[in-house]
Enzyme design. Structure first.
Site, PDB file in Angstrom:
ATOM      1  N   GLU A 131       0.855  -1.204   0.000  1.00 21.90           N
ATOM      2  CA  GLU A 131       0.000   0.000   0.000  1.00 21.90           C
ATOM      3  C   GLU A 131       0.886   1.248   0.000  1.00 21.90           C
ATOM      4  O   GLU A 131       2.067   1.155   0.331  1.00 21.90           O
ATOM      5  CB  GLU A 131      -0.867   0.000   1.264  1.00 21.90           C
ATOM      6  CG  GLU A 131      -1.741  -1.223   1.342  1.00 21.90           C
ATOM      7  CD  GLU A 131      -2.709  -1.196   2.517  1.00 21.90           C
ATOM      8  OE1 GLU A 131      -2.641  -0.243   3.341  1.00 21.90           O
ATOM      9  OE2 GLU A 131      -3.532  -2.114   2.586  1.00 21.90           O
ATOM     10  N   PRO A 132       0.283   2.397  -0.300  1.00 24.66           N
ATOM     11  CA  PRO A 132       1.099   3.618  -0.263  1.00 24.66           C
ATOM     12  C   PRO A 132       1.777   3.812   1.102  1.00 24.66           C
ATOM     13  O   PRO A 132       2.897   4.295   1.177  1.00 24.66           O
ATOM     14  CB  PRO A 132       0.069   4.724  -0.532  1.00 24.66           C
ATOM     15  CG  PRO A 132      -1.013   4.047  -1.311  1.00 24.66           C
ATOM     16  CD  PRO A 132      -1.080   2.634  -0.810  1.00 24.66           C
ATOM     17  N   ALA A 134       2.410   1.236   3.385  1.00 25.88           N
ATOM     18  CA  ALA A 134       2.954   0.002   3.972  1.00 25.88           C
ATOM     19  C   ALA A 134       3.522  -0.922   2.916  1.00 25.88           C
ATOM     20  O   ALA A 134       2.779  -1.452   2.082  1.00 25.88           O
ATOM     21  CB  ALA A 134       1.862  -0.735   4.745  1.00 25.88           C
ATOM     22  N   SER A 136       7.451  -2.775   3.160  1.00 23.56           N
ATOM     23  CA  SER A 136       8.203  -3.771   3.940  1.00 23.56           C
ATOM     24  C   SER A 136       7.467  -4.135   5.218  1.00 23.56           C
ATOM     25  O   SER A 136       7.468  -5.292   5.650  1.00 23.56           O
ATOM     26  CB  SER A 136       9.581  -3.201   4.314  1.00 23.56           C
ATOM     27  OG  SER A 136      10.259  -2.755   3.173  1.00 23.56           O
ATOM     28  N   THR A 162       1.668  -5.800  -9.560  1.00 29.19           N
ATOM     29  CA  THR A 162       1.924  -6.391 -10.880  1.00 29.19           C
ATOM     30  C   THR A 162       0.632  -7.029 -11.412  1.00 29.19           C
ATOM     31  O   THR A 162      -0.071  -7.702 -10.645  1.00 29.19           O
ATOM     32  CB  THR A 162       3.047  -7.448 -10.764  1.00 29.19           C
ATOM     33  OG1 THR A 162       4.178  -6.838 -10.133  1.00 29.19           O
ATOM     34  CG2 THR A 162       3.466  -7.989 -12.134  1.00 29.19           C
ATOM     35  N   GLU A 244       8.215 -17.404  -3.439  1.00 31.18           N
ATOM     36  CA  GLU A 244       8.341 -16.163  -4.212  1.00 31.18           C
ATOM     37  C   GLU A 244       9.816 -15.752  -4.304  1.00 31.18           C
ATOM     38  O   GLU A 244      10.315 -15.376  -5.374  1.00 31.18           O
ATOM     39  CB  GLU A 244       7.535 -15.039  -3.548  1.00 31.18           C
ATOM     40  CG  GLU A 244       7.678 -13.706  -4.272  1.00 31.18           C
ATOM     41  CD  GLU A 244       6.922 -12.552  -3.598  1.00 31.18           C
ATOM     42  OE1 GLU A 244       6.224 -12.796  -2.590  1.00 31.18           O
ATOM     43  OE2 GLU A 244       7.048 -11.418  -4.085  1.00 31.18           O
ATOM     44  N   GLY A 341      30.343  -0.762 -23.838  1.00 34.75           N
ATOM     45  CA  GLY A 341      30.682   0.633 -24.132  1.00 34.75           C
ATOM     46  C   GLY A 341      29.426   1.441 -24.421  1.00 34.75           C
ATOM     47  O   GLY A 341      28.367   1.206 -23.822  1.00 34.75           O
ATOM     48  N   GLY A 342      29.543   2.379 -25.394  1.00 30.08           N
ATOM     49  CA  GLY A 342      28.405   3.248 -25.735  1.00 30.08           C
ATOM     50  C   GLY A 342      27.196   2.448 -26.189  1.00 30.08           C
ATOM     51  O   GLY A 342      26.041   2.823 -25.921  1.00 30.08           O
ATOM     52  N   GLY A 366      10.530  -8.354  -0.875  1.00 31.85           N
ATOM     53  CA  GLY A 366      11.345  -8.244   0.349  1.00 31.85           C
ATOM     54  C   GLY A 366      12.688  -7.679  -0.044  1.00 31.85           C
ATOM     55  O   GLY A 366      13.453  -8.318  -0.780  1.00 31.85           O
TER      56      GLY A 366
HETATM   57  C1  LIG Z   1       7.788  -3.105 -10.132  1.00 27.95           C
HETATM   58  C2  LIG Z   1       7.224  -3.520  -8.799  1.00 27.95           C
HETATM   59  C3  LIG Z   1       6.323  -4.578  -8.741  1.00 27.95           C
HETATM   60  C4  LIG Z   1       5.740  -4.922  -7.520  1.00 27.95           C
HETATM   61  N1  LIG Z   1       4.775  -5.902  -7.486  1.00 27.95           N
HETATM   62  C5  LIG Z   1       4.070  -6.118  -6.327  1.00 27.95           C
HETATM   63  C6  LIG Z   1       2.919  -6.983  -6.301  1.00 27.95           C
HETATM   64  O1  LIG Z   1       2.573  -7.617  -7.303  1.00 27.95           O
HETATM   65  N2  LIG Z   1       2.222  -7.093  -5.148  1.00 27.95           N
HETATM   66  C7  LIG Z   1       2.580  -6.419  -4.014  1.00 27.95           C
HETATM   67  O2  LIG Z   1       1.893  -6.559  -2.998  1.00 27.95           O
HETATM   68  N3  LIG Z   1       3.676  -5.610  -3.995  1.00 27.95           N
HETATM   69  C8  LIG Z   1       4.410  -5.434  -5.121  1.00 27.95           C
HETATM   70  N4  LIG Z   1       5.510  -4.590  -5.145  1.00 27.95           N
HETATM   71  C9  LIG Z   1       5.872  -3.898  -3.903  1.00 27.95           C
HETATM   72  C10 LIG Z   1       7.198  -4.365  -3.299  1.00 27.95           C
HETATM   73  O3  LIG Z   1       7.050  -5.608  -2.699  1.00 27.95           O
HETATM   74  C11 LIG Z   1       7.614  -3.254  -2.307  1.00 27.95           C
HETATM   75  O4  LIG Z   1       8.002  -2.127  -3.084  1.00 27.95           O
HETATM   76  C12 LIG Z   1       8.733  -3.668  -1.405  1.00 27.95           C
HETATM   77  O5  LIG Z   1       8.284  -4.653  -0.505  1.00 27.95           O
HETATM   78  C13 LIG Z   1       9.300  -2.484  -0.584  1.00 27.95           C
HETATM   79  O6  LIG Z   1       8.277  -1.767   0.021  1.00 27.95           O
HETATM   80  P1  LIG Z   1       8.211  -0.166  -0.146  1.00 27.95           P
HETATM   81  O7  LIG Z   1       8.353   0.127  -1.584  1.00 27.95           O
HETATM   82  O8  LIG Z   1       6.997   0.330   0.541  1.00 27.95           O
HETATM   83  O9  LIG Z   1       9.478   0.385   0.587  1.00 27.95           O
HETATM   84  P2  LIG Z   1       9.615   0.731   2.145  1.00 27.95           P
HETATM   85  O10 LIG Z   1       9.117  -0.412   2.953  1.00 27.95           O
HETATM   86  O11 LIG Z   1       9.040   2.063   2.396  1.00 27.95           O
HETATM   87  O12 LIG Z   1      11.182   0.815   2.276  1.00 27.95           O
HETATM   88  C14 LIG Z   1      11.960   1.899   1.777  1.00 27.95           C
HETATM   89  C15 LIG Z   1      13.431   1.604   2.024  1.00 27.95           C
HETATM   90  O13 LIG Z   1      13.643   1.437   3.440  1.00 27.95           O
HETATM   91  C16 LIG Z   1      14.201   0.169   3.693  1.00 27.95           C
HETATM   92  N5  LIG Z   1      13.680  -0.357   4.965  1.00 27.95           N
HETATM   93  C17 LIG Z   1      12.383  -0.589   5.305  1.00 27.95           C
HETATM   94  N6  LIG Z   1      12.323  -1.138   6.539  1.00 27.95           N
HETATM   95  C18 LIG Z   1      13.596  -1.230   6.972  1.00 27.95           C
HETATM   96  C19 LIG Z   1      14.194  -1.702   8.168  1.00 27.95           C
HETATM   97  N7  LIG Z   1      13.460  -2.245   9.160  1.00 27.95           N
HETATM   98  N8  LIG Z   1      15.544  -1.636   8.303  1.00 27.95           N
HETATM   99  C20 LIG Z   1      16.302  -1.137   7.305  1.00 27.95           C
HETATM  100  N9  LIG Z   1      15.795  -0.679   6.132  1.00 27.95           N
HETATM  101  C21 LIG Z   1      14.464  -0.732   5.975  1.00 27.95           C
HETATM  102  C22 LIG Z   1      13.770  -0.707   2.524  1.00 27.95           C
HETATM  103  O14 LIG Z   1      14.626  -1.808   2.364  1.00 27.95           O
HETATM  104  C23 LIG Z   1      13.863   0.290   1.389  1.00 27.95           C
HETATM  105  O15 LIG Z   1      15.193   0.376   0.963  1.00 27.95           O
HETATM  106  C24 LIG Z   1       6.133  -4.248  -6.337  1.00 27.95           C
HETATM  107  C25 LIG Z   1       7.070  -3.216  -6.407  1.00 27.95           C
HETATM  108  C26 LIG Z   1       7.608  -2.839  -7.615  1.00 27.95           C
HETATM  109  C27 LIG Z   1       8.568  -1.694  -7.645  1.00 27.95           C
END
Ligand SMILES: Cc1cc2nc3c(=O)[nH]c(=O)nc-3n(C[C@H](O)[C@H](O)[C@H](O)COP(=O)(O)OP(=O)(O)OC[C@H]3O[C@@H](n4cnc5c(N)ncnc54)[C@H](O)[C@@H]3O)c2cc1C
Length: 381
Positions: A131-132, A134, A136, A162, A244, A341-342, A366
């Site tokens: 979600e926007p 949530a 990780s 996806t 996964e 290269g290029g 993850g």
């Molecule tokens: C192209 C694409 C396809 C995707 N497809 C799917 C899908 O099909 N279904 C779905 O549900 N999701 C999907 N995702 C989401 C993806 O799983 C998340 O983007 C990913 O889990 C990271 O979450 P976030 O983007 O909210 O980053 P955040 O959780 O906000 O993290 C931002 C940064 O902080 C770091 N961070 C976070 N917590 C900690 C911690 N405790 N300690 C240290 N560092 C930390 C992270 O590693 C990251 O570098 C997709 C994402 C992309 C880009």
């Protein structure tokens, strides 16, 4: 380099050859066009289904091939040969993350209604957890399902999903208690319909896939679409994470192998200072290092896969495989691009796309940081 390495047998090797042939004939020639068009056709699902490739690990009673995770592993690795990370991602999301929770936790009726048409390529699936607010921190999702007569009313927003535009059904995590969290999340199979809207996102790579934001506005979900036990959704999320991540590791190994092969070819053909690039020691040594990286990643991934298939719970090994391969793949792509290269910076050459596509690995499924957190706990650090 031979791919006939344990845990694979001759039977898997035969499957590999036939999958490779199909991909090289039916998918790879169109990869560039689909990436340009920012979409691969839905018919690809039907074509793959006709070859039995959407149900390799599912029982024949549901239209599957009655194989296991090793057969699926072959496909995951070979999908890299499409040369379109977006196409591999769309198919991968369908078979590796959207259908497995239904296969494992779905009722008989849910399997008939979703798994069977998914294996036939008639219904496309997505998994919506992120979600926007949530990513990780999965337990902090805010999408909410409230009990109403005959089912649930769903509201909230998912992002980066996806197949988020094309999916016919969306396996969705939502809070079913006020607190949510580890014991307050449930899964629902949500049909695309009233109250469900998607918008496609622009991104660095994986252009052929439709990564989307999905809004659920007062969506009625019938009781029978609750997937698994109420408030046990966190278990569903965890149950498929290992597969996964293995699937991602296999995909990375496949992509690394191809990039290495094609870069060697390039280095043999391109001349500088009177000899092929590969005749320069610095380039030769770089290619030797890259071959070592491909081999290391393959060994670590196959070892985790072997343990997984044997029924161990190889949390450490799978986590290490995901962590190692995703970063290694991106670094290898960057090194291969450098050797071009290029030309490596040009759309015309496959490596430009491969490098962009590989950047997602250390983030999706993850992130690297989350993998290290898991390892920290597993190693009692
Ligand atoms: C192209 C694409 C396809 C995707 N497809 C799917 C899908 O099909 N279904 C779905 O549900 N999701 C999907 N995702 C989401 C993806 O799983 C998340 O983007 C990913 O889990 C990271 O979450 P976030 O983007 O909210 O980053 P955040 O959780 O906000 O993290 C931002 C940064 O902080 C770091 N961070 C976070 N917590 C900690 C911690 N405790 N300690 C240290 N560092 C930390 C992270 O590693 C990251 O570098 C997709 C994402 C992309 C880009």
């Amino acid at each position: 380099m031979s791919t006939l390495t344990p845990p694979f047998s001759d039977e898997h090797e035969e499957l590999r050859q036939s999958v490779r042939g199909f991909i090289e004939r039916e998918l790879a020639p169109y990869a560039e066009r689909w990436e340009e068009e920012r979409w691969f056709p839905d018919e690809v699902f039907g074509k793959m289904a006709a070859q039995g490739l959407l149900g390799l690990k599912y029982p024949e009673t549901y239209g599957g091939q009655g194989g296991d995770y090793l057969h699926e592993a072959v496909l995951c690795e070979e999908m890299a040969r499409t040369g379109s990370g977006g196409t591999a991602a769309g198919i991968g999301a369908h078979i590796n993350i959207a259908t497995p929770p239904i296969g494992k936790f779905g009722s008989e009726e849910q399997k008939q209604r979703y798994l069977v048409p998914a294996i036939r390529g008639e219904k496309i699936g997505a998994l919506a957890i992120t979600e926007p607010g949530a990513g990780s921190d999965v337990a902090s999702i805010a999408t909410r399902a409230e009990r109403v007569d005959g089912g649930w009313m769903l509201g909230g927003e998912k992002t980066y999903i996806t197949n988020g535009v094309r999916a016919h059904f969306i396996v969705t995590a939502a809070k079913t208690t006020r607190e949510g969290g580890h014991h307050g999340i449930s899964f629902f199979i949500v049909d695309r319909g009233e109250g469900v809207s998607s918008s496609k996102l622009e991104k660095l790579g994986w252009h052929a896939s439709d990564t989307a934001t999905i809004a659920f506005q007062d969506v009625f979900v019938p009781e029978e679409n609750l997937l698994g036990a109420l408030n046990e959704g966190f278990k569903l999320i965890m149950a498929n994470f290992q597969w996964e991540r293995l699937a991602m590791a296999l995909g990375a190994v496949g992509a690394m192998q191809i990039a290495w092969e094609r870069t060697v070819e390039f280095a043999r053909q391109r001349t500088a200072f009177g000899r092929p690039l590969s005749g320069h020691q610095a380039i030769r040594h770089k290619l030797a290092d890259l071959a070592t990286s491909v081999y290391t990643c393959r060994c670590v991934t196959y070892d985790a896969l072997r343990r997984f298939v044997a029924g161990e719970e190889p949390l450490k090994e799978v986590t290490m495989a995901k962590l190692l391969t995703q970063r290694a793949a991106f670094e290898l792509m960057d090194d291969c691009l450098q050797i071009h290269g290029g030309a490596g910076y040009m759309r015309e050459y496959f490596i430009e796309r491969a490098a962009r596509d590989a950047r997602l690995g250390p983030i999706g499924g993850g992130s690297d940081e989350i993998m290290r957190e898991i390892l920290g706990r597993a190693l009692a650090l």
